[in-house]
Scaffold this active site. Sequence first.
Site, PDB file in Angstrom:
ATOM      1  N   ASN A   1       0.849  -1.191   0.000  1.00  0.00           N
ATOM      2  CA  ASN A   1       0.000   0.000   0.000  1.00  0.00           C
ATOM      3  C   ASN A   1       0.883   1.239   0.000  1.00  0.00           C
ATOM      4  O   ASN A   1       2.115   1.142   0.021  1.00  0.00           O
ATOM      5  CB  ASN A   1      -0.975  -0.018   1.188  1.00  0.00           C
TER       6      ASN A   1
ATOM      7  N   ASP B   1      -4.427  -6.298   5.302  1.00  0.00           N
ATOM      8  CA  ASP B   1      -5.456  -7.140   5.924  1.00  0.00           C
ATOM      9  C   ASP B   1      -5.382  -8.579   5.432  1.00  0.00           C
ATOM     10  O   ASP B   1      -5.808  -9.496   6.123  1.00  0.00           O
ATOM     11  CB  ASP B   1      -6.849  -6.570   5.611  1.00  0.00           C
TER      12      ASP B   1
ATOM     13  N   PRO C   1      -3.322 -11.714  10.722  1.00  0.00           N
ATOM     14  CA  PRO C   1      -3.743 -11.424  12.100  1.00  0.00           C
ATOM     15  C   PRO C   1      -3.834  -9.922  12.312  1.00  0.00           C
ATOM     16  O   PRO C   1      -3.153  -9.151  11.633  1.00  0.00           O
ATOM     17  CB  PRO C   1      -2.613 -12.018  12.950  1.00  0.00           C
ATOM     18  N   ASP C   2      -4.692  -9.515  13.229  1.00  0.00           N
ATOM     19  CA  ASP C   2      -4.820  -8.091  13.553  1.00  0.00           C
ATOM     20  C   ASP C   2      -3.824  -7.765  14.672  1.00  0.00           C
ATOM     21  O   ASP C   2      -4.024  -8.124  15.828  1.00  0.00           O
ATOM     22  CB  ASP C   2      -6.259  -7.782  13.989  1.00  0.00           C
TER      23      ASP C   2
ATOM     24  N   VAL D   1      -2.721  -4.931  16.200  1.00  0.00           N
ATOM     25  CA  VAL D   1      -3.062  -4.038  17.314  1.00  0.00           C
ATOM     26  C   VAL D   1      -4.088  -4.702  18.243  1.00  0.00           C
ATOM     27  O   VAL D   1      -4.027  -4.545  19.467  1.00  0.00           O
ATOM     28  CB  VAL D   1      -3.512  -2.651  16.796  1.00  0.00           C
TER      29      VAL D   1
ATOM     30  N   PHE E   1      -4.673   3.629  14.745  1.00  0.00           N
ATOM     31  CA  PHE E   1      -4.976   4.628  13.728  1.00  0.00           C
ATOM     32  C   PHE E   1      -6.055   4.025  12.838  1.00  0.00           C
ATOM     33  O   PHE E   1      -6.202   2.801  12.785  1.00  0.00           O
ATOM     34  CB  PHE E   1      -3.725   4.942  12.897  1.00  0.00           C
TER      35      PHE E   1
ATOM     36  N   LYS F   1     -14.069   0.577  15.397  1.00  0.00           N
ATOM     37  CA  LYS F   1     -12.741  -0.069  15.518  1.00  0.00           C
ATOM     38  C   LYS F   1     -12.218   0.021  16.946  1.00  0.00           C
ATOM     39  O   LYS F   1     -11.553  -0.896  17.428  1.00  0.00           O
ATOM     40  CB  LYS F   1     -11.747   0.582  14.545  1.00  0.00           C
TER      41      LYS F   1
ATOM     42  N   LYS G   1     -11.486  -3.659  18.313  1.00  0.00           N
ATOM     43  CA  LYS G   1     -10.079  -4.030  18.506  1.00  0.00           C
ATOM     44  C   LYS G   1      -9.645  -3.864  19.965  1.00  0.00           C
ATOM     45  O   LYS G   1      -8.502  -4.121  20.304  1.00  0.00           O
ATOM     46  CB  LYS G   1      -9.191  -3.182  17.581  1.00  0.00           C
TER      47      LYS G   1
END
Length: 424
Positions: free
Chosen positions: A233, A302, A328-329, A331, A346, A360, A364
């Site tokens: 990105n 992602d 995996p996420d 944060v 963020f 979020k 999260k």
Amino acid sequence: MYGDGRVTTGEEGSGRGRLVGRRVLLVVSGGIAAYKAAELVRRFRGEGAEVRVVATAGALRFVGAATFQALSGNRVRHDLWDEEAEAAMGHIELARWAEVVVAAPASAHLLARLAHGLADDLPTTLVLATEAPLLLVPAMNRVMWAHPATRANVALLRARGAVVLEPEEGEQACGESGPGRLPETPIVVGAVLSLLRPGSGKDALPAVLAGRRVVVTAGPTREPLDAVRYIGNRSSGRMGYAVARAARRAGAEVVLVSGPVALDSPAGVRAIRVETALEMREAALAAARGADLFVAVAAVADYRPARRETGKPAKDPKGALLALVPNPDVVAEVARLDPRPFVVGFAAETGDLEEHCRSKLERKGLDMIAGNLVGPDRGFDTEENALHVFWRGGEARLGPAPKDELARRLVALVARRLAGEEGS
Ligand code: PMT
């Protein structure tokens, strides 16, 4: 590197004479660590500072005034009612004279008196009367340090802008072991230097994170398709690097986990370079254990390709279908650690900023989230940005402003929230 876990540490200037001509007022309170204040006086003077010592009555039971007098070259003050000393330099004059006030050791009793604005002796009166930055270096029995009253006092003092160093762990004079020892002299000198650094005055960034361990993630991740192609990105790393720099300038010990970017590691920051989301996860989780604050600025992919081809496959004229699996996420996993740092995420959004940020924040398990609108020429890979920050029960708008300025304001905001959480 990317991918080989290389670690770099930016060097900051060290050496003698870093405090030449600076005026340090050292408040010594009563505790066995008072003897270490003598070494502090010696080090401040060794760095070129002019030092004046003010001792509480308790401090003088541990170390005699003659010791501080000999080391500082100035008469030691301890009595608000000493007419002779007042005639030479009155206490208000002394409060104005100081460029920085350092209380070391700061006993639990001194912290309590300062938190409540008492002015019942010379040291507390000076602290109330000065406009200089205040550095508190606590040392006490570990149970006193952990007591809710002391925690609340420390939180209050931090919320007002005082820098309170974390005591070190180890054997204590009382025979117990735990956090409560006076931090080593170089740490105290480093905190004074960061408070006196040009641009760290009241209108800039005070050392609100001194003694804190902070982890920042930055940049993009690259998810390899084969030996040469990847999914990526447009994150340049600028925002994350600015946050790492601001946290360092605020006195924190900073680890920066960075995806592939074309930026130099900020000075004084430990940078760990990674390439993929899985590598970022591993490095971030390891660094976040024991940290006080985690700020996830990275634009982590992602998804990653379900398989990584070997070599560089030739073009298929019929086209190709790409199978992706979720990453995996990072944060969210940090937010599930126990104990966990204060976690700031963020959010890069193209619309409905508040709704997506609040969702979020909950999904999260974050303490705070900084949302920014992104597009072809905003947010990603730009010099300026604007943040809308949310936490449970509050919000703040920062910018538009250059990313360094935004990071400075975000760090100041986070430091206030962090201190507030600890006090509640
Ligand atoms: O690097 P710059 O060019 O300066 O650009 C800055 C920026 C636009 C990248 C930055 O300001 C920003 O918005 N960063 C977050 C980008 C992002 O991935 O947002 P998100 O809404 O997809 O993710 C939300 C949060 O989850 C982020 O804190 C992200 O780091 C984290 N995340 C996301 C996915 C994942 N697999 N793991 C994560 O930890």
